[in-house]
Write a protein that holds these residues in place. Structure first.
Motif, short mmCIF file in Angstrom:
data_model
loop_
_atom_site.label_atom_id
_atom_site.label_comp_id
_atom_site.label_asym_id
_atom_site.label_seq_id
_atom_site.Cartn_x
_atom_site.Cartn_y
_atom_site.Cartn_z
N LEU A 1 0.83 -1.20 0.00
CA LEU A 1 0.00 0.00 0.00
C LEU A 1 0.86 1.26 0.00
O LEU A 1 0.51 2.27 -0.62
CB LEU A 1 -0.93 -0.01 1.21
CG LEU A 1 -2.16 -0.91 1.10
CD1 LEU A 1 -2.91 -0.94 2.44
CD2 LEU A 1 -3.08 -0.45 -0.01
N GLU A 2 2.00 1.19 0.69
CA GLU A 2 2.91 2.34 0.70
C GLU A 2 3.42 2.63 -0.71
O GLU A 2 3.45 3.78 -1.14
CB GLU A 2 4.09 2.05 1.63
CG GLU A 2 5.06 3.21 1.76
CD GLU A 2 6.19 2.92 2.74
OE1 GLU A 2 6.75 3.88 3.30
OE2 GLU A 2 6.49 1.73 2.95
N GLU A 3 3.79 1.59 -1.43
CA GLU A 3 4.26 1.75 -2.81
C GLU A 3 3.13 2.22 -3.73
O GLU A 3 3.35 3.02 -4.64
CB GLU A 3 4.83 0.44 -3.32
CG GLU A 3 6.11 0.01 -2.61
CD GLU A 3 6.51 -1.42 -2.93
OE1 GLU A 3 7.71 -1.75 -2.77
OE2 GLU A 3 5.64 -2.22 -3.34
N LEU A 4 1.93 1.71 -3.47
CA LEU A 4 0.79 2.10 -4.30
C LEU A 4 0.49 3.59 -4.16
O LEU A 4 0.29 4.30 -5.17
CB LEU A 4 -0.44 1.28 -3.89
CG LEU A 4 -1.66 1.43 -4.80
CD1 LEU A 4 -1.47 0.65 -6.10
CD2 LEU A 4 -2.93 0.97 -4.09
N LEU A 5 0.47 4.08 -2.93
CA LEU A 5 0.21 5.50 -2.71
C LEU A 5 1.27 6.36 -3.38
O LEU A 5 0.96 7.34 -4.07
CB LEU A 5 0.16 5.79 -1.20
CG LEU A 5 -1.12 5.36 -0.47
CD1 LEU A 5 -0.94 5.48 1.03
CD2 LEU A 5 -2.31 6.19 -0.94
N ALA A 6 2.54 5.99 -3.19
CA ALA A 6 3.62 6.76 -3.81
C ALA A 6 3.53 6.68 -5.34
O ALA A 6 3.76 7.68 -6.03
CB ALA A 6 4.97 6.23 -3.34
N GLY A 7 3.17 5.51 -5.85
CA GLY A 7 3.08 5.34 -7.30
C GLY A 7 1.98 6.16 -7.93
O GLY A 7 2.05 6.49 -9.12
N PHE A 8 0.95 6.51 -7.16
CA PHE A 8 -0.13 7.35 -7.66
C PHE A 8 -0.01 8.79 -7.16
O PHE A 8 -0.97 9.54 -7.15
CB PHE A 8 -1.49 6.76 -7.29
CG PHE A 8 -1.85 5.55 -8.11
CD1 PHE A 8 -1.82 5.60 -9.50
CD2 PHE A 8 -2.19 4.36 -7.51
CE1 PHE A 8 -2.14 4.50 -10.27
CE2 PHE A 8 -2.52 3.24 -8.26
CZ PHE A 8 -2.48 3.31 -9.65
N GLY A 9 1.19 9.16 -6.73
CA GLY A 9 1.47 10.56 -6.41
C GLY A 9 0.99 11.02 -5.05
O GLY A 9 1.05 12.22 -4.75
#
Length: 228
Positions: free
Chosen positions: A154-162
């Protein structure tokens, strides 16, 4: 959260794919297609990257280089002539669309291939300044469609979507459920300040390869990402 539209794929040997079922061999020999236009890859000829170059156009636009040819340098020994790679997709809402390599460049370094994860899921990320479940029924919304590895945290997902607000609690992703007739319902919300949740993978949340959206199968995952 906004995402931009994207065009056809890009083959470094033949240029723009003529359709969704691109082949390794181009049916017209030396002719490459750029945004629907034919172009012959001959030394000394500058080639265009589509009728309207821009961030959503996957075909590159470039001019005749100093070496007098239309392929990029350096070229590995015995490497066939290549067309330049397309321009990277510039989208602050989805920085994960580009792979940043060890040199700081975009995409795999020359000679390298990317090894894709085995399992992915389909995510539809809604662009809306208002929570989707608070909108009037039937109101149209823009969204971006993504194929994402299920091992993404989820941490990577949030960062990946800005969603990279310096205050972690403002970075949130909410699953949105379709209710039919343009109605949306709020599902579970994950906040960036919950460290235990941020370590979970999207596969652990059920956002896995079963979410295909095909008839008689589970629906795709709809998300709303915020950072303020």
């Amino acid at each position: 959260m906004a995402t931009q539209g994207f065009g056809n794929g890009w083959n470094p040997q033949f240029g723009m794919d003529p359709n969704a079922n691109a082949n390794a061999r181009h049916p017209f020999g030396g002719v490459g297609l750029f945004g629907g236009h034919g172009a012959i890859n001959l030394p000394g000829i500058a080639v265009g990257g589509g009728p309207v170059p821009g961030p959503n156009n996957q075909g590159p636009t470039w001019v005749l280089p100093q070496n007098g040819t239309t392929h990029p340098v350096p070229v590995f020994p015995n490497q066939p002539t290549r067309l330049p790679n397309p321009h990277p997709v510039v989208n602050a809402d989805a920085p994960a669309l580009n792979l940043v390599n060890s040199t700081g460049g975009v995409g795999c370094e020359p000679g390298y291939n990317y090894f894709f994860p085995h399992e992915h899921t389909k995510l539809h990320v809604i662009k809306s300044s208002v929570a989707p479940w608070r909108l009037s029924e039937g109101m149209s919304m823009h969204f971006g469609a993504f194929v994402v590895p299920v091992g993404t945290t989820l941490e990577e997902l949030l960062a990946g979507f800005g969603a990279t607000n310096s205050q972690p609690k403002k970075n949130k992703v909410t699953e949105v459920i379709q209710g039919g007739n343009g109605k949306w319902y709020r599902g579970v919300t994950f906040s960036g300040d919950k460290s235990a949740d941020m370590k979970k993978t999207i596969g652990e949340l059920g956002w896995d390869s079963t979410r295909t959206g095909r008839p008689q199968e589970k629906p795709v995952v709809w998300l709303w990402v915020t950072k303020d």
